[in-house]
Design an enzyme around this catalytic site. Sequence first.
Site, short mmCIF file in Angstrom:
data_model
loop_
_atom_site.label_atom_id
_atom_site.label_comp_id
_atom_site.label_asym_id
_atom_site.label_seq_id
_atom_site.Cartn_x
_atom_site.Cartn_y
_atom_site.Cartn_z
N GLY A 1 -6.50 3.77 -5.75
CA GLY A 1 -7.32 3.98 -4.74
C GLY A 1 -8.08 5.21 -4.64
O GLY A 1 -8.77 5.63 -3.49
N TYR B 1 0.76 -1.26 0.08
CA TYR B 1 0.18 0.04 0.07
C TYR B 1 0.85 1.28 -0.06
O TYR B 1 1.77 1.17 0.90
CB TYR B 1 -0.83 -0.16 1.26
CG TYR B 1 -2.34 0.70 1.18
CD1 TYR B 1 -2.38 1.76 0.63
CD2 TYR B 1 -3.28 0.20 1.84
CE1 TYR B 1 -3.67 2.50 0.57
CE2 TYR B 1 -4.34 0.78 2.13
CZ TYR B 1 -4.77 1.95 1.26
OH TYR B 1 -6.00 2.41 1.10
N LYS C 1 -1.81 -1.34 -4.00
CA LYS C 1 -2.61 -0.50 -3.75
C LYS C 1 -2.06 0.95 -3.93
O LYS C 1 -1.69 1.43 -2.79
CB LYS C 1 -3.77 -0.70 -2.84
CG LYS C 1 -4.84 0.39 -2.71
CD LYS C 1 -5.73 0.27 -1.46
CE LYS C 1 -7.33 1.26 -1.68
NZ LYS C 1 -8.00 1.15 -0.34
#
Length: 300
Positions: free
Chosen positions: A189, A137, A165
Amino acid sequence: MTPALDGMYAALLTGFADNEDLDETRQRNIVDHTLKQGLKGLYVGGSTAESGLMSTEELFEQQGIVIDAAKGRGATLIAHVGQPSLRDSVRLARNAETLGYDALSALPPHSYRFTPDEIYQYYKTLSGSTDLPLIVYEIPGRVGRESSVAELSAILNLPCVAGIKFSSMNLLILSQLRSRHPGSTIFFGSDETYMTGALAGADGGIGSTYNVLGKLYVALGKAMESGDVERARELQAISREYVEHLFEVGVMPGIKLSLQHLGIDCGPCRAPFRILSDAGLAPLTAFLERPDIKPWLSVG
């Protein structure tokens, strides 16, 4: 065999009782409604789930409720396990593997301003704790710093790391990652600007507003895949307008209010979340009632 992970996923909400306890019935209501919208799958236990306000034990329980509620429905399930404590992250990861989740994801450690090497070692340990693919992430607003391409590339090269992400508006970095890691899955995202991420190389999206407008995001993803940019612009404009309404009332409360307006018993947000402005409630309701919006909200 690990399924392909690309596609559009709802960052799943958590169903709380009126006293803010985890509520199994309301959690199942949310899963049921979200999966009826045709999304690829669910991203469980992330920031949209208010996981930062939940205990590790509650997240264990939620993982079990969601996988049972989604059973037999063909959904790909990604368990977010990123906690301030690496030990808790590993525990959640192993629990998700035991339950049968398809993949894991995790915020970088976010309680302190950790060094790039500390973040790398966190992901190295976590990715090695199970056999499941891990989606890492990048979210500068949450951790207080932007990672470099070199830092993210090193993490993406770890065994079992399947993708990222990407919740940053630095699309240069996204496009560089796409070029350097053609086999990695990249999720974008930012709901309201998804098409820009897709143009830069994202393979799919994970978003909060997908709980309400999942059908629209599926159509948006297909429009981008087929190169129908004009159609994508039309759909993105609806997404952006919805997000603008949410900014007025508060994103998390606004999404749950939207579901409640649609007749989904999803419960409240946990404190300290609250409605930011009552003045935004009527415009939000009016948006949801518009004839051009209603088809995107119907499920079945």
